[in-house]
Write an enzyme that holds these catalytic residues in place. Structure first.
Site, mmCIF file in Angstrom:
data_model
loop_
_atom_site.group_PDB
_atom_site.id
_atom_site.type_symbol
_atom_site.label_atom_id
_atom_site.label_comp_id
_atom_site.label_asym_id
_atom_site.label_seq_id
_atom_site.Cartn_x
_atom_site.Cartn_y
_atom_site.Cartn_z
ATOM 1 N N GLU A 216 0.849 -1.217 0.000
ATOM 2 C CA GLU A 216 0.000 0.000 0.000
ATOM 3 C C GLU A 216 0.872 1.250 0.000
ATOM 4 O O GLU A 216 0.570 2.259 0.646
ATOM 5 C CB GLU A 216 -1.022 -0.052 1.143
ATOM 6 C CG GLU A 216 -1.861 -1.317 0.984
ATOM 7 C CD GLU A 216 -3.269 -1.273 1.509
ATOM 8 O OE1 GLU A 216 -3.715 -0.205 1.959
ATOM 9 O OE2 GLU A 216 -3.942 -2.317 1.429
HETATM 10 N N1 COS Z 1 -7.278 11.202 -3.246
HETATM 11 C C1 COS Z 1 -7.984 11.445 -4.360
HETATM 12 N N2 COS Z 1 -7.401 11.716 -5.542
HETATM 13 C C2 COS Z 1 -6.069 11.731 -5.605
HETATM 14 C C3 COS Z 1 -5.268 11.500 -4.488
HETATM 15 C C4 COS Z 1 -5.929 11.210 -3.252
HETATM 16 N N3 COS Z 1 -5.247 10.945 -2.144
HETATM 17 N N4 COS Z 1 -3.985 11.582 -4.836
HETATM 18 C C5 COS Z 1 -3.964 11.849 -6.141
HETATM 19 N N5 COS Z 1 -5.229 11.928 -6.631
HETATM 20 C C6 COS Z 1 -5.649 12.171 -8.020
HETATM 21 C C7 COS Z 1 -5.784 13.606 -8.280
HETATM 22 O O1 COS Z 1 -6.829 13.803 -9.209
HETATM 23 C C8 COS Z 1 -4.467 13.979 -8.939
HETATM 24 O O2 COS Z 1 -4.600 15.021 -9.866
HETATM 25 P P1 COS Z 1 -4.469 16.573 -9.391
HETATM 26 O O3 COS Z 1 -3.118 16.681 -8.774
HETATM 27 O O4 COS Z 1 -4.632 17.280 -10.660
HETATM 28 O O5 COS Z 1 -5.573 16.781 -8.427
HETATM 29 C C9 COS Z 1 -4.115 12.710 -9.700
HETATM 30 O O6 COS Z 1 -4.652 11.670 -8.913
HETATM 31 C C10 COS Z 1 -2.640 12.497 -9.899
HETATM 32 O O7 COS Z 1 -1.977 12.552 -8.664
HETATM 33 P P2 COS Z 1 -0.402 12.769 -8.529
HETATM 34 O O8 COS Z 1 0.013 13.894 -9.428
HETATM 35 O O9 COS Z 1 -0.089 12.875 -7.105
HETATM 36 O O10 COS Z 1 0.191 11.406 -9.167
HETATM 37 P P3 COS Z 1 1.654 10.820 -9.198
HETATM 38 O O11 COS Z 1 1.815 10.018 -10.413
HETATM 39 O O12 COS Z 1 2.646 11.899 -8.938
HETATM 40 O O13 COS Z 1 1.661 9.721 -8.020
HETATM 41 C C11 COS Z 1 2.134 8.795 -5.842
HETATM 42 C C12 COS Z 1 1.737 9.979 -6.752
HETATM 43 C C13 COS Z 1 3.617 8.486 -5.872
HETATM 44 C C14 COS Z 1 1.728 9.300 -4.484
HETATM 45 C C15 COS Z 1 1.319 7.531 -6.201
HETATM 46 O O14 COS Z 1 1.751 6.996 -7.438
HETATM 47 C C16 COS Z 1 1.434 6.440 -5.149
HETATM 48 O O15 COS Z 1 0.764 6.503 -4.117
HETATM 49 N N6 COS Z 1 2.248 5.406 -5.428
HETATM 50 C C17 COS Z 1 2.292 4.218 -4.587
HETATM 51 C C18 COS Z 1 1.311 3.235 -5.101
HETATM 52 C C19 COS Z 1 0.913 2.243 -4.087
HETATM 53 O O16 COS Z 1 0.637 2.551 -2.945
HETATM 54 N N7 COS Z 1 0.890 0.988 -4.520
HETATM 55 C C20 COS Z 1 0.505 -0.076 -3.674
HETATM 56 C C21 COS Z 1 -0.600 -0.804 -4.360
HETATM 57 S S1 COS Z 1 -1.590 -1.681 -3.265
HETATM 58 S S2 COS Z 1 -0.426 -2.981 -2.444
#
Ligand code: COS
Length: 377
Positions: free
Chosen positions: A357
């Site tokens: 996660e």
């Molecule tokens: N809630 C709702 N929408 C969200 C959000 C949240 N917490 N975070 C992002 N979004 C949406 C938004 O719409 C955002 O667009 P805006 O910035 O224009 O509002 C869009 O998603 C893109 O978000 P972001 O620009 O932050 O995307 P990134 O590609 O930079 O990714 C991380 C960010 C690194 C935080 C994300 O890829 C991540 O969490 N990676 C880990 C994945 C993970 O946990 N994998 C485990 C799988 S389950 S075992």
């Protein structure tokens, strides 16, 4: 803990001691998941704690769910995680599903008759989740999915999968979320992973080869898939934190008990200050993790934006679980490294909590982004 939470905890303690603990050593070696345990936890109400009563759940909050998961994790991280992920799937359906989707899928998940799974990761897109390549091509009446999802918790035993696939442009905005059911044509299971820990919980590849998914199974709208996934992880990260706290609680308890029994140099090893300091540090870290998880859950229950605290809770509690379970093995010494005692399993089960996660490095990325937002306004 309020009265209700104490009741939930006591009920789970009784069930887990009688029905989970006796199987754990054998099942860990045999990598054996027992559906009947999940079903029984369901009959007791624990597989749908946060789902509304109208859909067969308990209609309680995340603070209650965290107490329950923490208790189950003392006996089995694998079953706790199965419920954590299945609860996350219910939260997705609840937040992003339409009425038909809720009525169709929530009751079986809430009652524990079925398990839910979450499919975001792919071989080349783990931390960079927005780089996923599974495609969902629009056709008459629905979408055709092609691609492979990796490291899916409950893969093969779950019936309802939330699958993120690309319907549009590169990056996060081109991703959509679909409800995919076990048994759909073109959906099969790939290899079952051989893991260091979480051995009772199956982790498996999902393979989509021209899998037709009806349009009614799209969640919310095209392009909303990344938001669905991220919003779900904001909650999932809190519950993974609670699993880590439960595991740490158990490792600490076993350490103290053992140190009061084991004698060296004609006295209980508890008497040595080196070990006392170690256990005092363990206790202090476990309590700080518990309060962080509880606060993140409270904010969520009260509808206050909590992404930063959810990531902090996940990171702190899972790093603590790794440290505390490693120290537990150290306190047990040679026998701690053998399967004669469960602490070696606790240590193996702790490791992946720092990875799933979102790795703890990803939690720091999100925390830093939140800080930037907070202080640039
Ligand atoms: N809630 C709702 N929408 C969200 C959000 C949240 N917490 N975070 C992002 N979004 C949406 C938004 O719409 C955002 O667009 P805006 O910035 O224009 O509002 C869009 O998603 C893109 O978000 P972001 O620009 O932050 O995307 P990134 O590609 O930079 O990714 C991380 C960010 C690194 C935080 C994300 O890829 C991540 O969490 N990676 C880990 C994945 C993970 O946990 N994998 C485990 C799988 S389950 S075992």
């Amino acid at each position: 803990m309020n009265e209700l939470q104490q009741e939930l905890r006591a009920q789970l303690e009784k069930y887990c001691k009688a029905s989970i603990e006796p199987h754990m050593e054998h099942d860990d070696h045999a990598e054996n998941f027992r559906m009947e345990i999940f079903n029984e936890l369901g009959s007791l109400g624990f597989t749908g704690i946060t789902t509304a009563e109208d859909y067969g759940g308990m209609g309680l909050g995340y603070q209650d769910l965290c107490v329950a998961l923490g208790e189950i994790a003392k006996y089995s991280v694998s079953y706790a995680v199965t419920i954590s992920v299945s609860s996350m799937v219910q939260a997705i359906l609840n937040e992003f599903g339409n009425e038909d989707q809720k009525q169709k899928y929530l009751p079986a998940l809430a009652s524990g008759e079925e398990i839910g799974a979450f499919a975001l990761s792919e071989s080349h897109s783990g931390s960079d989740a927005a780089g996923l390549k599974t495609t969902a091509k629009k056709v008459e009446g629905g979408y055709v999915l092609n691609g492979t999802k990796m490291w899916i918790t409950s893969g093969g035993v779950a019936k309802t999968y939330i699958v993120m696939a690309r319907t549009g442009e590169e990056g996060p905005k081109g991703i959509s979320a679909f409800i995919v059911r076990d048994g759909m044509d073109g959906f099969s299971y790939g290899k079952k992973e051989k893991k260091m820990g979480w051995k009772v919980s199956p982790t498996r590849e999902l393979v989509f080869e021209n899998c037709f998914v009806p349009a009614e199974n799209l969640l919310k709208a095209e392009g909303m898939g990344f938001t669905v996934a991220m919003a779900a992880l904001d909650k999932g990260r809190i519950t993974i934190g609670s699993v880590a706290v439960g595991l740490s609680d158990r490792a600490l308890a076993e350490s103290v008990k053992y140190s009061l029994e084991r004698k060296q140099f004609n006295q209980e090893i508890f008497n040595f200050q080196g070990l006392q300091f170690m256990m005092a540090d363990m206790a202090c870290e476990v309590e700080s993790s518990r309060y962080l998880v509880k606060e993140a859950a409270r904010l969520y229950d009260e509808g206050i934006p909590n992404q930063k605290l959810a990531c902090m809770a996940k990171m702190k509690a899972t790093d603590t679980a790794m440290k505390v379970t490693t120290d537990a093995v150290q306190i047990f010494g040679g026998v701690g490294y053998t399967s004669e005692y469960p602490v070696e399993r606790f240590m193996r089960d702790a490791k992946v909590l720092q990875i799933v996660e979102g790795t703890n490095q990803i939690q720091k990325v999100v925390i830093a982004r939140c800080l930037k937002k907070e202080f640039s306004n």
